[in-house]
Scaffold this motif. Structure first.
Motif, PDB file in Angstrom:
ATOM      1  N   TRP A 132      36.128  38.900  38.738  1.00 28.49           N
ATOM      2  CA  TRP A 132      36.695  38.436  39.996  1.00 28.49           C
ATOM      3  C   TRP A 132      36.791  39.681  41.069  1.00 28.49           C
ATOM      4  N   SER A 133      36.578  39.127  42.436  1.00 23.64           N
ATOM      5  CA  SER A 133      36.903  40.186  43.650  1.00 23.64           C
ATOM      6  C   SER A 133      37.321  39.306  44.762  1.00 23.64           C
ATOM      7  N   PRO A 134      38.193  39.993  45.401  1.00 24.76           N
ATOM      8  CA  PRO A 134      39.057  41.240  45.309  1.00 24.76           C
ATOM      9  C   PRO A 134      39.723  41.379  44.216  1.00 24.76           C
ATOM     10  N   ALA A 135      39.973  42.680  43.672  1.00 22.39           N
ATOM     11  CA  ALA A 135      40.774  42.894  42.621  1.00 22.39           C
ATOM     12  C   ALA A 135      41.707  44.082  42.895  1.00 22.39           C
ATOM     13  N   GLY A 136      43.132  43.864  42.270  1.00 17.37           N
ATOM     14  CA  GLY A 136      44.000  44.851  42.917  1.00 17.37           C
ATOM     15  C   GLY A 136      44.394  44.707  44.056  1.00 17.37           C
ATOM     16  N   GLY A 137      44.314  43.688  44.966  1.00 16.57           N
ATOM     17  CA  GLY A 137      44.453  43.748  46.177  1.00 16.57           C
ATOM     18  C   GLY A 137      43.691  44.459  46.993  1.00 16.57           C
ATOM     19  N   SER A 138      42.297  44.726  46.760  1.00 15.92           N
ATOM     20  CA  SER A 138      41.498  45.668  47.508  1.00 15.92           C
ATOM     21  C   SER A 138      40.098  45.074  47.688  1.00 15.92           C
ATOM     22  N   ALA A 139      39.639  44.612  48.748  1.00 13.18           N
ATOM     23  CA  ALA A 139      38.409  43.969  48.856  1.00 13.18           C
ATOM     24  C   ALA A 139      37.153  44.873  48.514  1.00 13.18           C
TER      25      ALA A 139
END
Length: 114
Positions: A36-43
């Protein structure tokens, strides 16, 4: 001005001042791998989870905006139920999830854009 209009104006103004949330992540599954992406709140980050106990690693293959001609691979060799995250960089523009298979074709999702 009526009290109702004042309350409505205050509620509207408060809603406009609240920060917007980050984009919702898009996820895909290929075999026992989920990326999945974005991951950790970053694009600029992607994640891959190994969801199968087959002894083979999971991987996410992806492209970044600033190096669109370079396919990158994020491996998760930590075992079933674990997740690996990429470093932060330019925006992920497309990716897929793959369950690696020794001596056979990998089980992969199709390419998707976040």
């Amino acid at each position: 001005m009526s009290k109702l209009k004042i309350v409505a104006g205050v509620v509207l103004a408060a809603g406009l001042m609240l920060p917007t949330s980050t984009a919702i992540a898009r996820s895909v599954t290929g075999g026992g791998a989920t990326a999945w992406s974005p991951a950790g709140g970053s694009a600029g980050k992607i994640a891959v989870k190994d969801g199968s106990d087959d002894g083979d690693p999971a991987k996410a293959e992806y492209y970044r905006h600033d190096s669109a001609g370079t396919k990158r691979t994020l491996w998760n060799k930590s075992g079933p139920g674990t997740t690996s995250y990429s470093g932060d960089g330019s925006k992920i523009i497309k990716f897929k999830a793959c369950d690696e298979n020794d001596w056979d074709d990998d089980d992969c999702s199709g390419w998707v854009a976040p």
